[in-house]
Write a protein that holds these residues in place. Structure first.
Motif, mmCIF file in Angstrom:
data_model
loop_
_atom_site.group_PDB
_atom_site.id
_atom_site.type_symbol
_atom_site.label_atom_id
_atom_site.label_comp_id
_atom_site.label_asym_id
_atom_site.label_seq_id
_atom_site.Cartn_x
_atom_site.Cartn_y
_atom_site.Cartn_z
ATOM 1 N N LYS A 176 0.829 -1.206 0.000
ATOM 2 C CA LYS A 176 0.000 0.000 0.000
ATOM 3 C C LYS A 176 0.866 1.259 0.000
ATOM 4 O O LYS A 176 0.967 1.981 0.986
ATOM 5 C CB LYS A 176 -0.943 -0.016 1.198
ATOM 6 N N VAL A 177 1.491 1.500 -1.157
ATOM 7 C CA VAL A 177 2.319 2.697 -1.318
ATOM 8 C C VAL A 177 1.960 3.329 -2.657
ATOM 9 O O VAL A 177 2.300 2.810 -3.714
ATOM 10 C CB VAL A 177 3.823 2.348 -1.288
ATOM 11 N N GLY A 178 1.244 4.461 -2.638
ATOM 12 C CA GLY A 178 0.874 5.141 -3.868
ATOM 13 C C GLY A 178 -0.142 4.368 -4.690
ATOM 14 O O GLY A 178 -0.771 3.418 -4.226
ATOM 15 N N PHE A 179 -0.291 4.775 -5.946
ATOM 16 C CA PHE A 179 -1.252 4.136 -6.840
ATOM 17 C C PHE A 179 -0.685 2.840 -7.399
ATOM 18 O O PHE A 179 0.456 2.785 -7.851
ATOM 19 C CB PHE A 179 -1.601 5.063 -8.002
ATOM 20 N N THR A 180 -1.470 1.782 -7.357
ATOM 21 C CA THR A 180 -1.158 0.535 -8.051
ATOM 22 C C THR A 180 -2.422 0.083 -8.770
ATOM 23 O O THR A 180 -3.533 0.447 -8.377
ATOM 24 C CB THR A 180 -0.689 -0.565 -7.082
ATOM 25 N N TYR A 181 -2.254 -0.714 -9.807
ATOM 26 C CA TYR A 181 -3.411 -1.142 -10.592
ATOM 27 C C TYR A 181 -4.204 -2.234 -9.891
ATOM 28 O O TYR A 181 -3.688 -2.951 -9.016
ATOM 29 C CB TYR A 181 -2.964 -1.610 -11.975
ATOM 30 N N ASP A 182 -5.445 -2.367 -10.313
ATOM 31 C CA ASP A 182 -6.345 -3.337 -9.684
ATOM 32 C C ASP A 182 -5.806 -4.764 -9.744
ATOM 33 O O ASP A 182 -5.937 -5.530 -8.790
ATOM 34 C CB ASP A 182 -7.746 -3.264 -10.299
ATOM 35 N N ASN A 183 -5.160 -5.131 -10.869
ATOM 36 C CA ASN A 183 -4.706 -6.519 -11.010
ATOM 37 C C ASN A 183 -3.511 -6.860 -10.129
ATOM 38 O O ASN A 183 -3.132 -8.023 -10.025
ATOM 39 C CB ASN A 183 -4.400 -6.842 -12.478
ATOM 40 N N GLU A 184 -2.912 -5.861 -9.482
ATOM 41 C CA GLU A 184 -1.814 -6.105 -8.540
ATOM 42 C C GLU A 184 -2.334 -6.373 -7.129
ATOM 43 O O GLU A 184 -1.549 -6.670 -6.227
ATOM 44 C CB GLU A 184 -0.886 -4.893 -8.488
ATOM 45 N N ASN A 185 -3.633 -6.262 -6.958
ATOM 46 C CA ASN A 185 -4.252 -6.317 -5.634
ATOM 47 C C ASN A 185 -5.327 -7.396 -5.553
ATOM 48 O O ASN A 185 -5.869 -7.819 -6.576
ATOM 49 C CB ASN A 185 -4.873 -4.949 -5.329
ATOM 50 N N PRO A 186 -5.680 -7.807 -4.312
ATOM 51 C CA PRO A 186 -5.076 -7.403 -3.042
ATOM 52 C C PRO A 186 -3.794 -8.192 -2.753
ATOM 53 O O PRO A 186 -3.572 -9.262 -3.321
ATOM 54 C CB PRO A 186 -6.155 -7.751 -2.029
ATOM 55 N N ARG A 187 -2.964 -7.651 -1.888
ATOM 56 C CA ARG A 187 -1.788 -8.385 -1.433
ATOM 57 C C ARG A 187 -2.273 -9.583 -0.623
ATOM 58 O O ARG A 187 -3.190 -9.468 0.193
ATOM 59 C CB ARG A 187 -0.899 -7.483 -0.581
ATOM 60 N N HIS A 188 -1.668 -10.745 -0.847
ATOM 61 C CA HIS A 188 -2.174 -11.957 -0.216
ATOM 62 C C HIS A 188 -1.062 -12.994 -0.080
ATOM 63 O O HIS A 188 0.034 -12.836 -0.635
ATOM 64 C CB HIS A 188 -3.333 -12.538 -1.037
ATOM 65 N N GLU A 189 -1.358 -14.043 0.642
ATOM 66 C CA GLU A 189 -0.382 -15.107 0.864
ATOM 67 C C GLU A 189 -0.615 -16.261 -0.102
ATOM 68 O O GLU A 189 -1.759 -16.597 -0.428
ATOM 69 C CB GLU A 189 -0.469 -15.621 2.302
ATOM 70 N N ILE A 190 0.493 -16.851 -0.561
ATOM 71 C CA ILE A 190 0.419 -18.027 -1.439
ATOM 72 C C ILE A 190 1.458 -19.047 -0.964
ATOM 73 O O ILE A 190 2.437 -18.689 -0.304
ATOM 74 C CB ILE A 190 0.663 -17.659 -2.921
#
Length: 373
Positions: A176-190
């Motif tokens: 969560k730093v500045g603008f990022t595109y929708d396809n980069e989100n949400p940050r998650h665990e894999i």
């Protein structure tokens, strides 16, 4: 943002003025369209969104709306180069004045003006790189003065030097730093099984060995779709290689021809080609998450766009923004993800979480890759 506006306008001057509005490839819009589209997008997010002024949006909607106009028709009815320059100089400057006005006020909207500036900078950066791709294709087609930039290259066997990543749970996606595109989100665990990924990108001399070993003629290394594409299009080497003789060639770039260097990363190759090269070496392409998790330990992560093994898809709990059409239509199992960036990518989108996406036969982009197993 003014720097991006100047760069967009400057790209028009890098090809013959008679070719500004001509299509150079069936999948690419002309340079003139990209400039008009950037004017149109600024009008939507500055004039319309904050001031409810639809004048410029309505003026260019029938020509520059990417969601409504098929790429095969975007060269039709475009303004001439002088008109395009006048539009850009006028509307870009007016938008900067409006943005400065907005920055001095506290207007409450879902998206702040700072957020929109960040988005527009990234949007424009992507289109500037596409314009450079188009300029490179113009160079390949019209510039035949490559002989003085040729260099003899000695083929070299592929050398793998890898980094081992253990089994584990890892976080991927945008921070969560500045603008990022929708396809980069949400940050998650894999969860990832252990793998070993190459520290370095595949080089020109290593690729030349594949060419010399008839890799483009050996069906056993290719997927069925890749082989059909290769034969149908008579593909024999990377798109940006221009041969003087069987051992000497030049590289086409948006800046003209340059001499190849053995350890340069190979570029302008399709996913099909990289898969065949991987099979030739009994290896595979990394999944994009394997690339992202190991990215801090890799070399040359921003030299070429790196093909991933997987299709472009939406993360769990994906939510489209700032508009639905940016990512969602491309989750159709026809596109594959590329990570990193190229030497022609502007800094605004050079980040580990950024996801590019193209069809596997695409080779006009500045794409290469690395292998793993």
């Amino acid at each position: 943002m003014q720097k991006k506006q100047k760069l967009i306008l400057g790209q028009l001057l890098r090809v013959n003025k008679n070719n500004v509005n001509k299509k150079i490839h069936s999948e690419l819009s002309p340079l003139g369209w990209h400039l008009l589209h950037c004017i149109f997008i600024e009008a939507i997010w500055v004039r319309s969104y904050f001031f409810s002024d639809e004048t410029i949006v309505n003026k260019f909607k029938s020509l520059a709306d990417a969601t409504k106009i098929n790429v095969n028709k975007r060269h039709l009815n475009l303004p001439n180069i002088q008109e395009l320059q006048n539009f850009a100089e006028t509307y870009f400057q007016e938008n900067i004045i409006l943005i400065k006005e907005l920055l001095s006020k506290n207007i409450k909207k879902k998206y702040s003006i700072k957020y929109i500036i960040n988005f527009l900078n990234q949007h424009h950066s992507q289109h500037i790189e596409i314009m450079k791709i188009i300029i490179n294709l113009h160079n390949l087609k019209f510039n035949k003065n490559f002989n003085e930039y040729t260099q003899e290259i000695v083929p070299q066997k592929y050398k793998f030097s890898g980094i081992e990543i253990p089994n584990g749970i890892y976080k991927v996606g945008a921070k969560k730093v500045g603008f990022t595109y929708d396809n980069e989100n949400p940050r998650h665990e894999i969860f990832l099984k252990n793998y070993i990924i190459s520290k370095k990108l595949v080089t020109i001399s290593e690729w030349f060995a594949f060419v010399k070993e008839n890799g483009y003629k050996r069906k056993e290394f290719w997927s069925a779709k890749g082989w059909n594409w290769c034969i149908k299009n008579n593909v024999n080497y990377p798109l940006n290689w221009v041969f003087k003789n069987k051992n000497s060639f030049s590289l086409s770039t948006p800046n003209g021809y340059i001499k190849p260097i053995s350890n340069m990363p190979v570029s302008n190759i399709s996913k099909y080609e990289l898969e065949a090269f991987a099979a030739w070496n009994k290896m595979r392409l990394p999944h994009e998450f394997e690339w992202e998790v190991s990215s801090k330990k890799l070399k040359e992560t921003f030299k070429v766009w790196e093909w991933s093994a997987n299709q472009f898809f939406g993360y769990k709990n994906f939510k489209p923004y700032p508009y639905k059409e940016y990512s969602y239509p491309w989750f159709n199992k026809k596109y594959f993800t590329l990570r990193g960036s190229s030497t022609f990518t502007l800094n605004d989108i050079k980040r580990v979480s950024f996801r590019n996406f193209y069809q596997p036969n695409t080779r006009y982009i500045f794409s290469g890759g690395r292998l793993c197993f």
